[in-house]
Scaffold this active site. Sequence first.
Site, mmCIF file in Angstrom:
data_model
loop_
_atom_site.group_PDB
_atom_site.id
_atom_site.type_symbol
_atom_site.label_atom_id
_atom_site.label_comp_id
_atom_site.label_asym_id
_atom_site.label_seq_id
_atom_site.Cartn_x
_atom_site.Cartn_y
_atom_site.Cartn_z
ATOM 1 N N ARG A 1 1.228 -12.182 -2.264
ATOM 2 C CA ARG A 1 -0.128 -12.408 -1.793
ATOM 3 C C ARG A 1 -0.882 -13.423 -2.634
ATOM 4 O O ARG A 1 -0.568 -13.594 -3.815
ATOM 5 C CB ARG A 1 -0.930 -11.100 -1.860
ATOM 6 N N LYS B 1 -3.623 -12.223 11.101
ATOM 7 C CA LYS B 1 -5.094 -12.388 11.089
ATOM 8 C C LYS B 1 -5.492 -13.543 10.177
ATOM 9 O O LYS B 1 -6.263 -14.408 10.535
ATOM 10 C CB LYS B 1 -5.752 -11.106 10.584
ATOM 11 N N THR B 2 -4.951 -13.526 8.944
ATOM 12 C CA THR B 2 -5.351 -14.565 7.977
ATOM 13 C C THR B 2 -4.814 -15.930 8.388
ATOM 14 O O THR B 2 -5.547 -16.919 8.410
ATOM 15 C CB THR B 2 -4.846 -14.182 6.571
ATOM 16 N N LYS C 1 -8.833 -2.123 0.398
ATOM 17 C CA LYS C 1 -8.721 -1.292 1.604
ATOM 18 C C LYS C 1 -9.520 0.003 1.469
ATOM 19 O O LYS C 1 -9.876 0.632 2.470
ATOM 20 C CB LYS C 1 -7.257 -0.998 1.921
ATOM 21 N N ASP D 1 -10.044 -10.628 7.406
ATOM 22 C CA ASP D 1 -9.406 -9.304 7.473
ATOM 23 C C ASP D 1 -10.273 -8.163 7.981
ATOM 24 O O ASP D 1 -9.755 -7.249 8.611
ATOM 25 C CB ASP D 1 -8.899 -8.949 6.072
ATOM 26 N N HIS E 1 -10.616 -4.141 11.964
ATOM 27 C CA HIS E 1 -9.554 -4.734 11.137
ATOM 28 C C HIS E 1 -9.172 -6.038 11.824
ATOM 29 O O HIS E 1 -8.185 -6.131 12.553
ATOM 30 C CB HIS E 1 -8.356 -3.787 11.032
ATOM 31 N N ARG F 1 0.819 -1.200 0.000
ATOM 32 C CA ARG F 1 0.000 0.000 0.000
ATOM 33 C C ARG F 1 0.859 1.258 0.000
ATOM 34 O O ARG F 1 2.015 1.232 0.441
ATOM 35 C CB ARG F 1 -0.889 0.009 1.255
ATOM 36 N N SER G 1 -1.556 -5.133 9.229
ATOM 37 C CA SER G 1 -1.212 -5.960 8.057
ATOM 38 C C SER G 1 -0.010 -6.853 8.316
ATOM 39 O O SER G 1 1.002 -6.398 8.839
ATOM 40 C CB SER G 1 -0.878 -5.009 6.899
#
Length: 536
Positions: A322, A242-243, A201, A257, A220, A61, A238
Amino acid sequence: MKQVGAKNSSYGVETFGLKGLKSIYWNQSEPALYEYAISRGEAEIAANGPLVADTGVHTGRSPKDKFVVRDAETADSVWWDNNAEMSSEHFDLLLADFRKHAEGMDLFAQDLYGGAEKDYQLPVRVYTEYAWHSLFIRNMLLRPTAEDLASFAPDMTIIDLPSFKADPARHGCRGETVIACDLSRKIVLIGGTSYAGEMKKSVFTFLNYLLPPQGVMSMHCSANVGEARDTAVFFGLSGTGKTTLSADPSRTLVGDDEHGWGKTGVFNFEGGCYAKTIKLSAEAEPEIFSTTQRFGTVLENVVLDENRVPDFDDGSKTENTRAAYPIHFISNASPTGCAPMPKTIIMLTADAFGVMPPIARLTPAEAMYHFLSGYTAKVAGTEKGVTEPQATFSTCFGAPFLPRHPSEYGNLLRDLIAEHNVDCWLVNTGWTGGAYGVGERMPIKATRALLQAALKGSLRTAEFRTDANFGFAVPVNVPGVDTAILDPRGTWEDKTAYDAQASKLVQMFINNFGTFEDHVDSTVRAAAPTLQSAAE
Ligand SMILES: Nc1ncnc2c1ncn2[C@@H]1O[C@H](COP(=O)(O)OP(=O)(O)O)[C@@H](O)[C@H]1O
Ligand SMILES: C=C(OP(=O)(O)O)C(=O)O
Ligand SMILES: [Mn+2]
């Protein structure tokens, strides 16, 4: 203008002022988008079927190039300390220039939803220059049924033109790359970057703006549910886990996410997952690995060998490689994206200093303190220019995506924790045995064992010690976890060095929290860590 796939009047000829297009491809399917992406030279196909694309210069990002339009409505509702502003005049010029740039182009359009809960659903129309971006966002958001599609009316519009180059003098931005968000007119303009995560996002940013006034806590976080219908949510910035941690064969995946927590429970904002794949292995992460071996998944910046087999250990393009896939590619994913009220909140802190314990229990006041502090690390590659973990305080564990003041999210969470008597834990997925560069990354197996104990409830009856620096309770032993790892100070060779680093971190917390002092009550202020006098 040629229109492919237009089904009814809502697909007007001059869609959203996009005049003079060469053609527009409406809601194309995965196979069709594969063909367009390949024939236009945008992407290639990996062994076993994923579509593979590179994003060039921008492999993460570009937060410094994200702007929010300041107008009569947003002047008082947006947290301007955290959001760079753009005038309506500059935005109008940018929109006009986007429309001009699109003339003569083929565009791809997807009509999708942000938000699985019908009451809060945001209909989004996404126009993209690339066919692979159309597949990416189709994977990531919620796909309407044929019936819904027939009457689809967009509320939010994204125009994503990587080949557009912004002009700071003319558009009031920072450089050629621009992500401009008009929260009032619900338009996002993305130019000068091919990183697909910007689209995803932007939708998240809009939901973070639109939902709190409706009493919905936007988060988030990832979420999963156990057999006892016990929902767990995992907050984290990020790249912090989380994933990875929400993909658990023993628990149903709700989302990886972005979620809302409203009157009816928790709901996924998306219909897909966006997993980091650096050093991905079938052993450590079998569910996620399996998604990279099938048609329909988009791999971003992943290196292929001469047989088109992905080499996930190769981070030569970026650490932020990713995989973007529809959530049903995870075998035990929830078909609805909705789940009951959370029983457990996990806050993932990726501590690059190796000071934090692998897990700590938080009182509601400590939970608020750590939620607003958002101490973690920007993990390599997730933002432009971040090449190794950088300690950061990202409030609500998602500062780059927050249009409103953190206290709005914090107060919603505070009330929900109290109302639903939620257990809260702080989990360090960062470093142990020393800081980044000396110690090692917290073993995923240890983290999973700790989470298992916390989610199954056995941790509640464990023996705890009080952390000398942060004051929260840390279990002294957990079945299946190396006891030594539970005491970070004990994992350091040089205990004096640990104490010095811990004091520095405590001071960083104290310095950072000043901005929230006036927004919290005395119990939260009392949850702050204290500097240990050297004598102790
Ligand atoms: N202890 C740990 N817990 C969770 N993830 C870890 C851990 N150690 C290393 N990792 C790695 O960190 C990355 C987390 O990425 P991901 O789960 O996609 O983050 P997020 O979803 O928060 O953006 C993965 O590459 C994972 O393999
Ligand atoms: C996609 C992103 O989010 P996350 O890493 O939290 O999945 C991102 O930060 O670009
Ligand atoms: Mn993620």
